[in-house]
Design an enzyme around this catalytic site. Structure first.
Site, short mmCIF file in Angstrom:
data_model
loop_
_atom_site.label_atom_id
_atom_site.label_comp_id
_atom_site.label_asym_id
_atom_site.label_seq_id
_atom_site.Cartn_x
_atom_site.Cartn_y
_atom_site.Cartn_z
N GLY A 71 0.83 -1.21 0.00
CA GLY A 71 0.00 0.00 0.00
C GLY A 71 0.86 1.26 0.00
O GLY A 71 0.55 2.25 -0.67
N THR A 72 1.94 1.22 0.74
CA THR A 72 2.84 2.38 0.83
C THR A 72 3.40 2.71 -0.55
O THR A 72 3.46 3.88 -0.94
CB THR A 72 3.99 2.07 1.82
OG1 THR A 72 3.42 1.74 3.09
CG2 THR A 72 4.94 3.24 1.95
N ASN A 150 -7.50 4.40 9.38
CA ASN A 150 -7.05 3.12 9.92
C ASN A 150 -7.18 3.02 11.44
O ASN A 150 -7.27 1.94 11.99
CB ASN A 150 -5.60 2.83 9.52
CG ASN A 150 -4.69 4.02 9.65
OD1 ASN A 150 -4.95 5.08 9.08
ND2 ASN A 150 -3.63 3.87 10.40
N GLN A 178 -7.78 0.78 3.87
CA GLN A 178 -8.64 0.23 4.92
C GLN A 178 -10.09 0.09 4.49
O GLN A 178 -10.86 -0.62 5.14
CB GLN A 178 -8.56 1.10 6.19
CG GLN A 178 -7.20 1.08 6.87
CD GLN A 178 -6.86 -0.26 7.51
OE1 GLN A 178 -7.70 -1.16 7.64
NE2 GLN A 178 -5.61 -0.41 7.89
N GLY A 199 -2.65 -5.74 -0.10
CA GLY A 199 -3.11 -7.12 0.02
C GLY A 199 -3.35 -7.58 1.45
O GLY A 199 -4.35 -8.22 1.75
N HIS A 200 -2.43 -7.21 2.34
CA HIS A 200 -2.48 -7.85 3.66
C HIS A 200 -3.57 -7.32 4.58
O HIS A 200 -3.72 -7.79 5.70
CB HIS A 200 -1.10 -7.80 4.35
CG HIS A 200 -0.66 -6.47 4.85
ND1 HIS A 200 -0.51 -6.21 6.20
CD2 HIS A 200 -0.28 -5.35 4.21
CE1 HIS A 200 -0.07 -4.97 6.36
NE2 HIS A 200 0.08 -4.43 5.16
N THR A 236 10.28 -7.80 -11.74
CA THR A 236 9.53 -9.05 -11.95
C THR A 236 8.42 -9.14 -10.92
O THR A 236 8.62 -8.89 -9.73
CB THR A 236 10.48 -10.26 -11.84
OG1 THR A 236 11.49 -10.09 -12.83
CG2 THR A 236 9.76 -11.58 -12.05
N CYS A 324 1.43 1.14 13.15
CA CYS A 324 2.65 1.73 12.60
C CYS A 324 3.24 2.76 13.54
O CYS A 324 4.38 3.15 13.38
CB CYS A 324 2.36 2.34 11.23
SG CYS A 324 1.67 1.15 10.11
N1 PLP Z 1 -2.61 3.22 4.20
C1 PLP Z 1 -3.34 2.84 5.24
C2 PLP Z 1 -4.61 3.57 5.55
C3 PLP Z 1 -2.94 1.77 6.04
O1 PLP Z 1 -3.67 1.41 7.10
C4 PLP Z 1 -1.73 1.10 5.73
C5 PLP Z 1 -1.23 0.02 6.58
O2 PLP Z 1 -1.41 0.03 7.79
C6 PLP Z 1 -1.00 1.53 4.61
C7 PLP Z 1 -1.47 2.59 3.86
C8 PLP Z 1 0.27 0.88 4.19
O3 PLP Z 1 0.05 -0.37 3.59
P1 PLP Z 1 1.26 -1.39 3.48
O4 PLP Z 1 1.49 -1.93 4.86
O5 PLP Z 1 0.81 -2.42 2.51
O6 PLP Z 1 2.44 -0.62 2.98
#
Ligand code: PLP
Length: 385
Positions: A71-72, A150, A178, A199-200, A236, A324
């Site tokens: 996601g980041t 989140n 989220q 994904g996670h 890849t 985080c």
């Molecule tokens: N954005 C939000 C709102 C999230 O809650 C998170 C993960 O906690 C992320 C981005 C980042 O996702 P990733 O852990 O896949 O980098």
């Protein structure tokens, strides 16, 4: 000891159906999807299927989906592409309650010469939309506003906001990490330019994400390399995880309504059970406008970290503030932005449920948590005994 996992906004269990579909791609069908031979070609067929599944989850077209590493990465890619496509504009907007994937990127960009506007939220975590609109200017390159928070689960009115932003011709990105899989997210109705998912958070593995890029949006890759993802993301592909994300997306789309209803029932039971039994506890965030799986509860005059450690002894896994930000004892930037009093922000716990939680688990937490808070308050110099 049985683990009671109520920290699903931090990460989720990989669904057995997802894992099953991924496994052959490690040891049997391990070809490179870019290879000419059919051994690799079979893999590229599965990538195509995964892309179609993720697209269906968002009501997008498959070619609008680019797979990323998380996601980041999706967030960083979107913002960097947006500012590269408007090189003369030096103003960028986001909210005060974004995940660090956006917040810290914006802070970094402010040091690189961008003027940054962080839109405030009110005491319930709802966005000050008038403030946002007043701050739009000819110089604004991009607006990024998360779909759902989140920590509190509060949902922002993206459909309404995006209409105004697009009228002004400004690029709009949303971090829907989220929201996706928990509430309907439909880009055929909501006119965002770019949208991030991970994904996670939806029962696929860690280390895979996707970025939706609306057809016609100017785009610049973040990872420059091979021709993968039609030149939009070099490297890849993380084949097995992408296949997992596709299957997880399909499961989420098929079961969204039923599962979010069930999860909401359990979340409400947990929340009401705790509030009833623990004095000086309160919910953070607008209870009418939240993700169905999330509750952030403040327990006045105790430390969130102490609560977490004591719950851990009973196998209960939750978060204080955002996962985080754990490790730091500062109250989270989200709760501070909402103006949650210091005495409450310090003792806030986020419970985030998934389809794998059961009513017995909720009863167990409701039984174990109140004595934990009472014990900690006995030790607290601030608690009026
Ligand atoms: N954005 C939000 C709102 C999230 O809650 C998170 C993960 O906690 C992320 C981005 C980042 O996702 P990733 O852990 O896949 O980098």
């Amino acid at each position: 000891m049985k683990i009671i996992y109520v920290d699903n906004n931090a990460t989720t269990q990989v669904a057995p159906e997802v894992l099953q579909e991924m496994l052959p791609f490690f040891t049997e069908t391990y070809g490179n999807p870019s290879s000419i031979h059919s051994f690799g070609g079979n893999v590229s067929y599965k990538l195509k299927e995964a892309r179609a599944r993720v697209a269906a989850l968002l009501r997008a077209a498959p070619e609008e989906i680019v797979f990323t590493g998380c996601g980041t990465e999706s967030d960083n890619t979107a913002i960097k592409a947006a500012i590269l496509s408007s090189p003369d504009k030096k103003h960028i907007i986001t909210t005060r309650v974004e995940h660090p994937a956006i917040k810290n990127l914006y802070e970094y960009l402010s040091k690189k010469g961008y003027r940054v506007t962080f839109v405030p939220v009110d005491r319930k975590g709802n966005l000050d939309i008038d403030f946002l609109y007043k701050n739009l200017s000819e110089d604004t390159a991009v607006v990024s506003i998360m779909w759902a928070n989140n920590e509190t689960g509060v949902i922002f009115p993206i459909e309404e906001i995006v209409a105004v932003i697009k009228e002004r011709g400004i690029i709009f990105h949303t971090d829907a990490v989220q929201a996706v899989g928990k509430i309907p997210v439909d880009v055929s109705k909501v006119n965002v330019d770019m949208l991030s998912i991970s994904g996670h958070k939806i029962h696929a593995p860690k280390g895979v994400g996707a970025l939706y890029i609306r057809k016609g949006t100017k785009f610049f890759p973040f990872l420059i390399g091979g021709h993968q993802e039609k030149g939009r993301r070099g490297g890849t592909e993380n084949v097995a995880s992408i296949i997992g994300l596709g299957r997880a997306g399909e499961l989420a789309a098929d079961n969204l309504e039923v599962e979010s209803g069930r999860v909401k029932f359990l979340r409400d039971k947990l929340e009401n059970g705790i509030l009833k039994r623990v004095p000086n506890s309160m919910v953070n965030g607008d209870i009418e406008n939240r993700l169905p799986n999330t509750t952030s509860i403040s327990f006045e005059f105790v430390e969130g970290e102490a609560i977490l450690l004591m719950m851990d002894e009973f196998g209960i896994c939750a978060s204080s503030g955002s996962a985080c930000t754990s490790g730091s004892l500062e109250p989270s930037h989200v709760l501070r932005a909402m103006g949650v009093p210091f005495t409450a922000a310090h003792g806030s716990i986020r419970f985030s449920l998934s389809k794998y939680n059961t009513e017995e688990e909720i009863d167990y937490i409701i039984e174990k948590l109140p004595p934990i808070i009472a014990r900690l308050r006995e030790l607290s110099p601030f608690w009026d005994k």
